[in-house]
Structures are given as C-alpha cells and as structure tokens.
Scaffold this active site. Sequence first.
Site, PDB file in Angstrom:
ATOM      1  N   ARG A   1       5.156  10.846  -2.645  1.00  0.00           N
ATOM      2  CA  ARG A   1       4.998  10.756  -1.074  1.00  0.00           C
ATOM      3  C   ARG A   1       5.929  11.073  -0.276  1.00  0.00           C
ATOM      4  O   ARG A   1       7.213  10.513  -0.711  1.00  0.00           O
ATOM      5  CB  ARG A   1       4.498   9.392  -0.950  1.00  0.00           C
ATOM      6  CG  ARG A   1       4.270   8.791   0.640  1.00  0.00           C
ATOM      7  CD  ARG A   1       4.146   6.641   0.590  1.00  0.00           C
ATOM      8  NE  ARG A   1       4.037   6.736   1.803  1.00  0.00           N
ATOM      9  CZ  ARG A   1       4.311   5.691   2.303  1.00  0.00           C
ATOM     10  NH1 ARG A   1       4.286   4.601   1.496  1.00  0.00           N
ATOM     11  NH2 ARG A   1       4.074   5.146   3.338  1.00  0.00           N
TER      12      ARG A   1
ATOM     13  N   PRO B   1       0.689  -1.087   0.073  1.00  0.00           N
ATOM     14  CA  PRO B   1      -0.035   0.001   0.030  1.00  0.00           C
ATOM     15  C   PRO B   1       0.794   1.401   0.233  1.00  0.00           C
ATOM     16  O   PRO B   1       2.128   1.599   0.455  1.00  0.00           O
ATOM     17  CB  PRO B   1      -0.749  -0.185   1.268  1.00  0.00           C
ATOM     18  CG  PRO B   1      -0.657  -1.151   1.606  1.00  0.00           C
ATOM     19  CD  PRO B   1       0.746  -2.776   1.512  1.00  0.00           C
ATOM     20  N   ASN B   2       0.550   2.164  -0.518  1.00  0.00           N
ATOM     21  CA  ASN B   2       0.931   3.719  -0.724  1.00  0.00           C
ATOM     22  C   ASN B   2       1.845   3.739  -1.783  1.00  0.00           C
ATOM     23  O   ASN B   2       2.577   4.444  -1.858  1.00  0.00           O
ATOM     24  CB  ASN B   2       1.084   4.060   0.665  1.00  0.00           C
ATOM     25  CG  ASN B   2      -0.747   4.151   0.970  1.00  0.00           C
ATOM     26  OD1 ASN B   2      -1.483   4.266   0.331  1.00  0.00           O
ATOM     27  ND2 ASN B   2      -0.324   3.430   2.772  1.00  0.00           N
TER      28      ASN B   2
ATOM     29  N   HIS C   1      12.642  -3.246   2.373  1.00  0.00           N
ATOM     30  CA  HIS C   1      12.059  -1.404   2.100  1.00  0.00           C
ATOM     31  C   HIS C   1      12.787   0.059   1.989  1.00  0.00           C
ATOM     32  O   HIS C   1      14.097  -0.616   2.605  1.00  0.00           O
ATOM     33  CB  HIS C   1      11.434  -1.171   4.237  1.00  0.00           C
ATOM     34  CG  HIS C   1      11.679  -2.211   5.037  1.00  0.00           C
ATOM     35  ND1 HIS C   1       9.445  -2.568   4.321  1.00  0.00           N
ATOM     36  CD2 HIS C   1      10.586  -3.117   5.595  1.00  0.00           C
ATOM     37  CE1 HIS C   1       8.825  -3.108   4.872  1.00  0.00           C
ATOM     38  NE2 HIS C   1       9.968  -3.951   5.639  1.00  0.00           N
TER      39      HIS C   1
ATOM     40  N   TYR D   1      11.044   9.663   1.137  1.00  0.00           N
ATOM     41  CA  TYR D   1      11.005   7.734   0.498  1.00  0.00           C
ATOM     42  C   TYR D   1      11.733   8.290  -0.928  1.00  0.00           C
ATOM     43  O   TYR D   1      11.944   7.811  -2.122  1.00  0.00           O
ATOM     44  CB  TYR D   1       9.352   7.299  -0.072  1.00  0.00           C
ATOM     45  CG  TYR D   1       8.860   6.604   1.264  1.00  0.00           C
ATOM     46  CD1 TYR D   1       9.467   5.643   1.772  1.00  0.00           C
ATOM     47  CD2 TYR D   1       7.992   7.733   1.466  1.00  0.00           C
ATOM     48  CE1 TYR D   1       8.963   5.466   2.630  1.00  0.00           C
ATOM     49  CE2 TYR D   1       7.469   6.762   2.840  1.00  0.00           C
ATOM     50  CZ  TYR D   1       7.746   5.834   3.851  1.00  0.00           C
ATOM     51  OH  TYR D   1       7.264   5.216   4.678  1.00  0.00           O
TER      52      TYR D   1
ATOM     53  N   ARG E   1      12.908   5.030  12.864  1.00  0.00           N
ATOM     54  CA  ARG E   1      11.930   5.849  11.760  1.00  0.00           C
ATOM     55  C   ARG E   1      10.724   4.744  13.412  1.00  0.00           C
ATOM     56  O   ARG E   1      11.022   4.553  14.737  1.00  0.00           O
ATOM     57  CB  ARG E   1      11.180   4.699  11.346  1.00  0.00           C
ATOM     58  CG  ARG E   1      12.012   5.540   9.987  1.00  0.00           C
ATOM     59  CD  ARG E   1      11.183   5.430   8.897  1.00  0.00           C
ATOM     60  NE  ARG E   1       9.900   6.147   9.168  1.00  0.00           N
ATOM     61  CZ  ARG E   1       9.213   6.641   7.530  1.00  0.00           C
ATOM     62  NH1 ARG E   1       9.533   4.622   7.019  1.00  0.00           N
ATOM     63  NH2 ARG E   1       8.343   6.808   7.502  1.00  0.00           N
TER      64      ARG E   1
ATOM     65  N   GLU F   1      12.644  -8.980   1.918  1.00  0.00           N
ATOM     66  CA  GLU F   1      11.609  -8.327   2.453  1.00  0.00           C
ATOM     67  C   GLU F   1      13.085  -6.869   1.648  1.00  0.00           C
ATOM     68  O   GLU F   1      13.960  -7.274   2.634  1.00  0.00           O
ATOM     69  CB  GLU F   1      11.378  -8.454   3.846  1.00  0.00           C
ATOM     70  CG  GLU F   1      10.916  -6.980   4.555  1.00  0.00           C
ATOM     71  CD  GLU F   1      10.504  -8.098   5.725  1.00  0.00           C
ATOM     72  OE1 GLU F   1      11.070  -8.170   6.160  1.00  0.00           O
ATOM     73  OE2 GLU F   1      10.228  -6.613   6.499  1.00  0.00           O
TER      74      GLU F   1
ATOM     75  N   ASN G   1       7.737  -5.803  -0.601  1.00  0.00           N
ATOM     76  CA  ASN G   1       8.065  -4.586   0.693  1.00  0.00           C
ATOM     77  C   ASN G   1       5.958  -4.063   0.443  1.00  0.00           C
ATOM     78  O   ASN G   1       5.664  -4.286  -0.271  1.00  0.00           O
ATOM     79  CB  ASN G   1       8.569  -3.494  -0.516  1.00  0.00           C
ATOM     80  CG  ASN G   1       8.003  -2.132   0.985  1.00  0.00           C
ATOM     81  OD1 ASN G   1       8.027  -2.616   1.315  1.00  0.00           O
ATOM     82  ND2 ASN G   1       8.955  -1.142  -0.414  1.00  0.00           N
TER      83      ASN G   1
ATOM     84  N   ALA H   1       3.176  -0.754   4.544  1.00  0.00           N
ATOM     85  CA  ALA H   1       2.799  -0.841   5.948  1.00  0.00           C
ATOM     86  C   ALA H   1       2.071  -2.496   6.528  1.00  0.00           C
ATOM     87  O   ALA H   1       2.116  -2.507   7.723  1.00  0.00           O
ATOM     88  CB  ALA H   1       1.515  -0.337   6.168  1.00  0.00           C
TER      89      ALA H   1
END
Length: 138
Positions: A17, A9-10, A97, A22, A104, A95, A71, A74
């Site tokens: 964004r 998502p996103n 990111h 990012y 964070r 995985e 990825n 969320a």
Amino acid sequence: MKIIIINGPNLNLLGKREPEVYGDTTFDDYYSQLQFKFKDVQLEYFQSNIEGELIDKIQSVGFSYDGIVLNAAAYTHTSVGIGDVVKAIDTPVVEVHISNTFSREEFRHQSFISPVAKGVVLGFGLKSYDLAIQSFLD
Ligand code: DQA
C-alpha cells in the site's frame, strides 16, 4: 509485561500500500523483528478493518494488559467510538502512526484518540511502533 499492537483498516496491506508513504515492509515481517527485539515482552498483534472489532478487542484487553500500541489508521480521524473506548479502559494507550499525519492532508490532523492517549508517536515509519513499545518499558 503484556503489550498488544492493534492495527486498524488497510494496515494489512503494508508492503504493497502506497510504499512511498508507508514503506515496502509487510507488518508480519516487521512484527517478527519486534518479537526478536523485545524478547522479554509478551507481545501480541491484532488487525481489523472493522471499527466494532477494534472496539471489542480494546475492551477485552483494556483491563488486564500493561499497554496498547494503537494505530487506528483512518478511524483515528473519524471514530468517536474508538476515542470513547480508549477513555473507558484502564490500560494506557500509545497512539501510533507510520506517517507524519500533520504533514499530510488537513483531515489527518484531527485525532479522536490523542486527547485520551498516554502519548503519541508518529512519523518515524514502522519504527514508531518500536518507540511506542519502548515507552512502556522505560
Ligand atoms: C496512518 C495515517 C492515517 O491517516 C491513515 O488513514 C492510515 C495510516 C499511519 O500510520 O500513518 O491508514 O495511521
């Protein structure tokens, strides 16, 4: 070698964004660079904002592809279902990111995917995807 990048998502908003986190490159632009760089790899790309669609895609490629670069965005931090499907399939999952999730908020330190992934690449910006693909080639 068949590798699919699956974004959650996103991540369709990359480029607009939170560019301070990012970056300002769209994923389409970055994906073109990856296709150019990894000409010998059969690369595919899938993005969805919907958890079930991500699970369906992982199931459909997870017994025939050579690698999945995931990825889950969320959903990484919330989805037992995505963790379960990564565990269920044969295809190894790396995985990814873009940001260093450990630098964070606390809720981003938890991942349902890391314990069942082949490995994790995070914090290198979009280059994290490049490094993940390379990990399948070496
Ligand atoms: C992300 C990190 C997640 O915590 C966040 O929810 C994202 C993107 C990353 O690539 O840095 O959407 O997965």
